[in-house]
Design an enzyme around this catalytic site. Structure first.
Site, mmCIF file in Angstrom:
data_model
loop_
_atom_site.group_PDB
_atom_site.id
_atom_site.type_symbol
_atom_site.label_atom_id
_atom_site.label_comp_id
_atom_site.label_asym_id
_atom_site.label_seq_id
_atom_site.Cartn_x
_atom_site.Cartn_y
_atom_site.Cartn_z
ATOM 1 N N ARG A 8 0.857 -1.189 0.000
ATOM 2 C CA ARG A 8 0.000 0.000 0.000
ATOM 3 C C ARG A 8 0.889 1.233 0.000
ATOM 4 O O ARG A 8 1.973 1.245 0.615
ATOM 5 C CB ARG A 8 -0.895 -0.001 1.238
ATOM 6 C CG ARG A 8 -1.858 1.180 1.302
ATOM 7 C CD ARG A 8 -2.636 1.174 2.609
ATOM 8 N NE ARG A 8 -3.487 2.352 2.722
ATOM 9 C CZ ARG A 8 -4.112 2.723 3.834
ATOM 10 N NH1 ARG A 8 -3.988 1.994 4.935
ATOM 11 N NH2 ARG A 8 -4.860 3.817 3.847
ATOM 12 N N HIS A 9 0.452 2.276 -0.683
ATOM 13 C CA HIS A 9 1.220 3.523 -0.724
ATOM 14 C C HIS A 9 1.487 4.051 0.681
ATOM 15 O O HIS A 9 0.778 3.737 1.646
ATOM 16 C CB HIS A 9 0.465 4.583 -1.537
ATOM 17 C CG HIS A 9 -0.866 4.954 -0.960
ATOM 18 N ND1 HIS A 9 -1.005 5.807 0.114
ATOM 19 C CD2 HIS A 9 -2.121 4.578 -1.294
ATOM 20 C CE1 HIS A 9 -2.282 5.950 0.413
ATOM 21 N NE2 HIS A 9 -2.983 5.212 -0.425
ATOM 22 N N GLY A 10 2.523 4.870 0.801
ATOM 23 C CA GLY A 10 2.796 5.537 2.070
ATOM 24 C C GLY A 10 1.686 6.513 2.428
ATOM 25 O O GLY A 10 0.814 6.822 1.618
ATOM 26 N N GLN A 11 1.738 6.995 3.649
ATOM 27 C CA GLN A 11 0.718 7.947 4.123
ATOM 28 C C GLN A 11 0.595 9.126 3.163
ATOM 29 O O GLN A 11 1.580 9.751 2.787
ATOM 30 C CB GLN A 11 1.103 8.468 5.510
ATOM 31 C CG GLN A 11 0.082 9.425 6.112
ATOM 32 C CD GLN A 11 0.655 10.189 7.305
ATOM 33 O OE1 GLN A 11 1.577 10.981 7.173
ATOM 34 N NE2 GLN A 11 0.103 9.911 8.481
ATOM 35 N N ARG A 58 -0.122 9.128 -5.434
ATOM 36 C CA ARG A 58 0.427 8.605 -4.179
ATOM 37 C C ARG A 58 1.004 7.208 -4.357
ATOM 38 O O ARG A 58 2.012 6.868 -3.725
ATOM 39 C CB ARG A 58 -0.626 8.660 -3.067
ATOM 40 C CG ARG A 58 -1.930 7.932 -3.331
ATOM 41 C CD ARG A 58 -2.954 8.347 -2.264
ATOM 42 N NE ARG A 58 -4.226 7.637 -2.330
ATOM 43 C CZ ARG A 58 -5.264 7.999 -3.064
ATOM 44 N NH1 ARG A 58 -5.163 9.075 -3.847
ATOM 45 N NH2 ARG A 58 -6.407 7.327 -3.027
ATOM 46 N N GLU A 112 -7.674 3.107 -5.946
ATOM 47 C CA GLU A 112 -8.432 2.959 -4.702
ATOM 48 C C GLU A 112 -9.928 2.867 -4.989
ATOM 49 O O GLU A 112 -10.391 3.220 -6.085
ATOM 50 C CB GLU A 112 -8.140 4.172 -3.798
ATOM 51 C CG GLU A 112 -8.869 4.238 -2.475
ATOM 52 C CD GLU A 112 -8.618 3.047 -1.569
ATOM 53 O OE1 GLU A 112 -9.067 1.932 -1.925
ATOM 54 O OE2 GLU A 112 -7.997 3.230 -0.507
ATOM 55 N N ARG A 113 -10.682 2.369 -4.024
ATOM 56 C CA ARG A 113 -12.142 2.451 -4.110
ATOM 57 C C ARG A 113 -12.548 3.898 -4.360
ATOM 58 O O ARG A 113 -11.966 4.820 -3.788
ATOM 59 C CB ARG A 113 -12.785 2.041 -2.774
ATOM 60 C CG ARG A 113 -13.030 0.600 -2.575
ATOM 61 C CD ARG A 113 -13.571 0.367 -1.179
ATOM 62 N NE ARG A 113 -14.911 0.901 -0.991
ATOM 63 C CZ ARG A 113 -15.555 0.910 0.177
ATOM 64 N NH1 ARG A 113 -14.974 0.454 1.263
ATOM 65 N NH2 ARG A 113 -16.770 1.380 0.255
ATOM 66 N N LYS A 123 -13.242 12.224 8.230
ATOM 67 C CA LYS A 123 -13.788 10.948 8.691
ATOM 68 C C LYS A 123 -14.453 11.076 10.070
ATOM 69 O O LYS A 123 -15.502 10.477 10.317
ATOM 70 C CB LYS A 123 -12.693 9.884 8.717
ATOM 71 C CG LYS A 123 -12.181 9.517 7.334
ATOM 72 C CD LYS A 123 -11.036 8.514 7.392
ATOM 73 C CE LYS A 123 -10.494 8.219 6.002
ATOM 74 N NZ LYS A 123 -9.325 7.306 6.045
ATOM 75 N N ARG A 140 -15.614 -0.687 5.538
ATOM 76 C CA ARG A 140 -15.050 -2.022 5.724
ATOM 77 C C ARG A 140 -15.929 -3.176 5.234
ATOM 78 O O ARG A 140 -15.437 -4.289 5.082
ATOM 79 C CB ARG A 140 -14.719 -2.240 7.212
ATOM 80 C CG ARG A 140 -13.551 -1.405 7.690
ATOM 81 C CD ARG A 140 -12.255 -1.903 7.081
ATOM 82 N NE ARG A 140 -11.116 -1.054 7.413
ATOM 83 C CZ ARG A 140 -10.572 -0.171 6.588
ATOM 84 N NH1 ARG A 140 -11.084 -0.004 5.376
ATOM 85 N NH2 ARG A 140 -9.536 0.550 6.944
ATOM 86 N N HIS A 182 -3.343 0.501 -3.334
ATOM 87 C CA HIS A 182 -4.115 1.192 -2.299
ATOM 88 C C HIS A 182 -4.750 0.207 -1.316
ATOM 89 O O HIS A 182 -4.855 -0.992 -1.607
ATOM 90 C CB HIS A 182 -5.200 2.038 -2.965
ATOM 91 C CG HIS A 182 -4.650 3.005 -3.959
ATOM 92 N ND1 HIS A 182 -4.371 4.314 -3.663
ATOM 93 C CD2 HIS A 182 -4.295 2.834 -5.264
ATOM 94 C CE1 HIS A 182 -3.871 4.915 -4.735
ATOM 95 N NE2 HIS A 182 -3.824 4.032 -5.710
#
Length: 226
Positions: A8-11, A58, A112-113, A123, A140, A182
């Site tokens: 997964r990509h970094g932050q 990203r 990504e989604r 969030k 989720r 992602h």
């Protein structure tokens, strides 16, 4: 036997700010750049034959940073097949130079989604408005989509066919593959590889910048330690 590395990509800067990102094209944060570099060091001595990433910056930044310390010294080279001038004018005419590169293929199927109307929302504020349980379901669950967005099931409908039709043939040919993507595109692929149920995938968390290793042998994937 071939090796598959998923990361997964970094932050990203919106991960840092706790904002739903989806297909919004946000770059890495300084911490994310460090994560990408450190993640890459974990497989710096594994030969990489081809790299797949998404069309989002990203994931592409993560790809390049992760390969910075690779022991091969080879340089990731983004291919632009079918992209007009980028394809025609971006050819390498020196064999030695070409052999010093690793092809990078960018595919929207690994994006990504798409989070729909949640994209750009905080969030925490969204959980306060709609309830933490509802937001958890949007984020989720397997088959519940956020408003005007994709569910994980819908994401899997594009990631898994691409993985099977485009990526697996390279593994079958004995090539080692690195995929930089992602959280949810990788969750959908790992759900398939690990044969997780829709209930099990709810608790699957993929940290940023941490590589996940599989070996591919005789058409079987086996998760292995670094």
């Amino acid at each position: 036997m071939a090796k598959l590395i998923l990361m997964r990509h970094g932050q990203s800067l919106w991960n840092l700010k706790n904002i739903f990102t989806g297909w919004v094209d946000i770059p890495l944060s300084p911490k994310g750049m460090e994560e990408a570099i450190e993640g890459g060091k974990q497989f710096k001595d594994i030969p990489i034959d081809i790299i797949f990433t998404s069309t989002l910056v990203r994931a592409q930044m993560t790809t390049m940073l992760a390969m910075m310390h690779h022991s091969s010294g080879k340089i990731p080279c983004v291919l632009h097949t079918g992209e007009g001038k980028l394809d025609d004018w971006g050819k390498i005419y020196n064999e030695k130079s070409a052999q010093g590169t690793i092809p990078v293929i960018c595919a929207w199927e690994l994006n990504e989604r798409m989070y729909g109307r949640l994209q750009g929302l905080d969030k925490g504020e969204t959980a306060a408005k709609y309830g933490a349980e509802q937001v958890k379901i949007w984020r989720r669950s397997f088959d519940t989509a956020p408003p005007e967005g994709e569910s994980l099931k819908m994401t899997a409908a594009r990631t898994i066919p691409y993985f099977e039709e485009v990526i697996i043939p390279h593994l079958k040919a004995g090539r080692n593959v690195f995929v930089s993507a992602h959280g949810n595109s990788l969750r959908s692929i790992i759900m398939d590889l690990d044969r997780l149920t829709p209930d099990e995938v709810v608790s699957l968390e993929i940290p940023t910048g941490v590589p996940i290793f599989y070996k591919y042998d005789k058409a079987l994937f086996t998760k292995v330690p670094a």
